[in-house]
Design a protein around this motif. Structure first.
Motif, PDB file in Angstrom:
ATOM      1  N   UNK A 167      77.155  12.736  29.584  1.00 12.80           N
ATOM      2  CA  UNK A 167      76.993  11.282  29.440  1.00 12.80           C
ATOM      3  C   UNK A 167      75.564  10.826  29.737  1.00 12.80           C
ATOM      4  N   UNK A 168      75.236   9.628  29.278  1.00 15.10           N
ATOM      5  CA  UNK A 168      73.907   9.061  29.502  1.00 15.10           C
ATOM      6  C   UNK A 168      73.624   8.766  30.962  1.00 15.10           C
ATOM      7  N   UNK A 169      74.643   8.757  31.782  1.00 11.01           N
ATOM      8  CA  UNK A 169      74.470   8.445  33.196  1.00 11.01           C
ATOM      9  C   UNK A 169      73.774   9.588  33.950  1.00 11.01           C
ATOM     10  N   UNK A 170      73.488  10.678  33.273  1.00  8.41           N
ATOM     11  CA  UNK A 170      72.803  11.796  33.932  1.00  8.41           C
ATOM     12  C   UNK A 170      71.447  11.402  34.484  1.00  8.41           C
ATOM     13  N   UNK A 171      70.816  10.397  33.930  1.00  8.70           N
ATOM     14  CA  UNK A 171      69.522   9.952  34.466  1.00  8.70           C
ATOM     15  C   UNK A 171      69.676   9.493  35.908  1.00  8.70           C
ATOM     16  N   UNK A 172      70.789   8.849  36.212  1.00  6.80           N
ATOM     17  CA  UNK A 172      71.051   8.391  37.578  1.00  6.80           C
ATOM     18  C   UNK A 172      71.189   9.596  38.507  1.00  6.80           C
ATOM     19  N   UNK A 173      71.879  10.612  38.039  1.00  6.74           N
ATOM     20  CA  UNK A 173      72.055  11.833  38.826  1.00  6.74           C
ATOM     21  C   UNK A 173      70.707  12.476  39.132  1.00  6.74           C
ATOM     22  N   UNK A 174      69.835  12.532  38.128  1.00  9.14           N
ATOM     23  CA  UNK A 174      68.527  13.154  38.326  1.00  9.14           C
ATOM     24  C   UNK A 174      67.629  12.324  39.237  1.00  9.14           C
ATOM     25  N   UNK A 175      67.705  11.003  39.126  1.00 11.71           N
ATOM     26  CA  UNK A 175      66.938  10.157  40.051  1.00 11.71           C
ATOM     27  C   UNK A 175      67.441  10.384  41.476  1.00 11.71           C
ATOM     28  N   UNK A 176      68.756  10.375  41.655  1.00 13.74           N
ATOM     29  CA  UNK A 176      69.328  10.621  42.981  1.00 13.74           C
ATOM     30  C   UNK A 176      68.921  11.969  43.531  1.00 13.74           C
ATOM     31  N   UNK A 177      68.907  12.990  42.675  1.00  9.24           N
ATOM     32  CA  UNK A 177      68.510  14.334  43.114  1.00  9.24           C
ATOM     33  C   UNK A 177      67.049  14.362  43.538  1.00  9.24           C
ATOM     34  N   UNK A 178      66.188  13.683  42.791  1.00 14.15           N
ATOM     35  CA  UNK A 178      64.765  13.701  43.150  1.00 14.15           C
ATOM     36  C   UNK A 178      64.500  12.942  44.438  1.00 14.15           C
ATOM     37  N   UNK A 179      65.357  11.976  44.764  1.00 15.78           N
ATOM     38  CA  UNK A 179      65.165  11.177  45.979  1.00 15.78           C
ATOM     39  C   UNK A 179      65.754  11.866  47.205  1.00 15.78           C
ATOM     40  N   UNK A 180      66.973  12.404  47.072  1.00 16.19           N
ATOM     41  CA  UNK A 180      67.661  12.918  48.269  1.00 16.19           C
ATOM     42  C   UNK A 180      68.458  14.193  48.019  1.00 16.19           C
ATOM     43  N   UNK A 181      68.046  14.997  47.068  1.00 19.46           N
ATOM     44  CA  UNK A 181      68.717  16.267  46.828  1.00 19.46           C
ATOM     45  C   UNK A 181      70.126  16.116  46.283  1.00 19.46           C
ATOM     46  N   UNK A 182      70.973  17.110  46.562  1.00 20.52           N
ATOM     47  CA  UNK A 182      72.330  17.128  46.016  1.00 20.52           C
ATOM     48  C   UNK A 182      73.146  15.920  46.482  1.00 20.52           C
ATOM     49  N   UNK A 183      73.028  15.569  47.752  1.00 18.79           N
ATOM     50  CA  UNK A 183      73.750  14.400  48.266  1.00 18.79           C
ATOM     51  C   UNK A 183      73.325  13.120  47.564  1.00 18.79           C
ATOM     52  N   UNK A 184      72.044  12.984  47.285  1.00 18.01           N
ATOM     53  CA  UNK A 184      71.543  11.824  46.561  1.00 18.01           C
ATOM     54  C   UNK A 184      72.048  11.789  45.130  1.00 18.01           C
ATOM     55  N   UNK A 185      72.118  12.962  44.495  1.00 16.80           N
ATOM     56  CA  UNK A 185      72.632  13.035  43.125  1.00 16.80           C
ATOM     57  C   UNK A 185      74.089  12.592  43.072  1.00 16.80           C
ATOM     58  N   UNK A 186      74.886  13.091  43.993  1.00 16.07           N
ATOM     59  CA  UNK A 186      76.301  12.728  44.031  1.00 16.07           C
ATOM     60  C   UNK A 186      76.484  11.248  44.361  1.00 16.07           C
ATOM     61  N   UNK A 187      75.759  10.766  45.348  1.00 13.92           N
ATOM     62  CA  UNK A 187      75.885   9.360  45.758  1.00 13.92           C
ATOM     63  C   UNK A 187      75.464   8.413  44.642  1.00 13.92           C
ATOM     64  N   UNK A 188      74.343   8.685  44.002  1.00 12.36           N
ATOM     65  CA  UNK A 188      73.856   7.809  42.932  1.00 12.36           C
ATOM     66  C   UNK A 188      74.818   7.800  41.747  1.00 12.36           C
ATOM     67  N   UNK A 189      75.334   8.970  41.389  1.00 13.19           N
ATOM     68  CA  UNK A 189      76.259   9.054  40.262  1.00 13.19           C
ATOM     69  C   UNK A 189      77.546   8.296  40.542  1.00 13.19           C
ATOM     70  N   UNK A 190      78.113   8.505  41.714  1.00 13.65           N
ATOM     71  CA  UNK A 190      79.343   7.786  42.063  1.00 13.65           C
ATOM     72  C   UNK A 190      79.097   6.282  42.165  1.00 13.65           C
TER      73      UNK A 190
END
Length: 177
Positions: A62-85
């Motif tokens: 899905x297009x929402x992957x950009x949010x996952x990648x932003x979250x990952x760049x900010x706070x790693x795996x936890x940031x990726x999961x939190x931003x996506x959810x």
């Protein structure tokens, strides 16, 4: 990246609120994502944002992957999961409630009026997204010309966009853009 005390909660708050205004999906919120990630929070540079956008669009899913990648760049795996959810859950809950309300009022004119009014809004937001990404990525006249040519070809022909991506990739690899 800035020194937020707790970047995960900042991601949750940012993307949770943004999800409620992303009419047309995550791509419609690209200008606001860019503004917050680059200008307000300083989580990344223009170039990093453009790279993250490109990776999210090339990846299957899905297009929402950009949010996952932003979250990952900010706070790693936890940031990726939190931003996506945070981007998906509020919107999914709102869509559920609205769809239940619309099915109950099927005889009313409101569902058709709401849908008709959201179409131009979504198109405008996605156009703004294209402009923001182009401004973040195009740093030379050759890159601007390549972007304009790809947009014109995509809009006026039935050429598969993958060919345009391939040509752009070759031009980038060759150092032209």
């Amino acid at each position: 990246m800035n020194g937020d005390a707790n970047p995960v909660w900042t991601l949750v708050w940012t993307f949770g609120l943004m999800s409620l205004f992303a009419v047309g999906g995550a791509n419609a919120a690209i200008p606001e994502m860019h503004r917050i990630a680059v200008d307000v929070r300083h989580w990344m540079t223009d170039r990093e944002f453009a790279d993250i956008y490109a990776i999210s669009q090339l990846s299957p899913g899905p297009n929402v992957l950009i949010v996952t990648l932003i979250g990952y760049s900010v706070a790693g795996f936890g940031g990726a999961l939190a931003a996506t959810l945070a981007m998906c859950v509020p919107t999914a809950a709102l869509a559920y409630v609205v769809s239940r309300w619309l099915t109950r009022s099927r005889q009313s004119r409101w569902p058709a009026l709401i849908q008709a009014s959201l179409v131009p809004l979504s198109i405008g937001l996605m156009g703004a997204s294209a402009l923001i990404v182009a401004q973040a990525a195009d740093r030379t006249w050759a890159a601007v010309l390549a972007t304009v040519a790809a947009a014109v070809l995509a809009a006026s022909t039935r050429l598969n966009p993958l060919w345009l991506l391939m040509v752009g990739g070759f031009l980038g690899f060759a150092g032209v853009i």
